[in-house]
Design an enzyme around this catalytic site. Structure first.
Site, PDB file in Angstrom:
ATOM      1  N   HIS A 123       1.562   1.356   5.115  1.00 33.85           N
ATOM      2  CA  HIS A 123       1.441  -0.078   5.380  1.00 33.85           C
ATOM      3  C   HIS A 123       2.550  -0.580   6.291  1.00 33.85           C
ATOM      4  O   HIS A 123       3.527   0.104   6.545  1.00 33.85           O
ATOM      5  CB  HIS A 123       1.412  -0.871   4.071  1.00 33.85           C
ATOM      6  CG  HIS A 123       2.651  -0.748   3.229  1.00 33.85           C
ATOM      7  ND1 HIS A 123       3.813  -1.456   3.489  1.00 33.85           N
ATOM      8  CD2 HIS A 123       2.903  -0.008   2.134  1.00 33.85           C
ATOM      9  CE1 HIS A 123       4.724  -1.155   2.575  1.00 33.85           C
ATOM     10  NE2 HIS A 123       4.195  -0.263   1.741  1.00 33.85           N
ATOM     11  N   CYS A 139       5.543   4.168  -1.122  1.00 38.52           N
ATOM     12  CA  CYS A 139       4.618   4.073   0.004  1.00 38.52           C
ATOM     13  C   CYS A 139       5.321   4.434   1.305  1.00 38.52           C
ATOM     14  O   CYS A 139       6.537   4.549   1.363  1.00 38.52           O
ATOM     15  CB  CYS A 139       4.072   2.649   0.116  1.00 38.52           C
ATOM     16  SG  CYS A 139       2.876   2.235  -1.176  1.00 38.52           S
TER      17      CYS A 139
END
Length: 164
Positions: A123, A139
């Site tokens: 992301h 992440c």
């Protein structure tokens, strides 16, 4: 798509990782005993694109904090990334991109691409100064312009390999 069971996995967790209802997986695999799966077993995950359907592959190096994009085995581009911090390590393994969500907001920047591991993705960020560091909750963070570019290029089903 065919998933190969890894040690310690359960059918429930596999269903969650692929965001596919357990009942759907069981219907697609009538010979499977849901209480007895084993490492190396092949499970059909219906509705999920196969990594073989994409000419692209993503390679993530946690230690060098880079994401490399390959097309038909040839390096196309390399991007700087941020990875998981201590106690929230980025998971090592082989995954695929399941879906994309533009403008997820908050710390996820302008694009979210879900990985086939529950709660993990690639992301953007609302803190560009974090790129190049080990600061996320596992992440893979990218500059917003980079993750938007990557999301335009790779289709769902693209293989993602994460290694130290």
């Amino acid at each position: 798509m065919i998933h190969t069971v890894k040690a310690g996995e359960t059918l429930n967790q596999i269903a969650k990782d692929y965001r596919t209802p357990l009942a759907t997986i069981l219907r697609a695999n009538p010979s499977i005993n849901p209480n007895l799966i084993y490492p190396g077993q092949s499970i059909n995950i219906p509705g999920v694109p196969s990594p073989e359907s994409s000419p692209y592959r993503i390679d993530v190096s946690i230690n060098s904090r880079t994401l490399r994009l390959f097309r038909n085995g040839t390096l196309q581009k390399q991007y700087p990334i941020a990875v998981g911090r201590m106690l929230f390590e980025t998971p090592v393994g082989s995954y695929i991109i399941l879906n994309k969500a533009p403008n997820p907001g908050g710390p996820f920047g302008t694009m979210w691409m879900s990985l086939s591991k529950q709660s993990y993705g690639i992301h953007g960020t609302n803190d560009p100064s974090s790129i190049g560091k080990a600061v996320s909750k596992g992440c893979i963070r990218m500059y917003n312009r980079d993750v938007e570019e990557l999301a335009r290029i790779v289709p769902n089903g693209t293989a993602v390999t994460i290694h130290p």
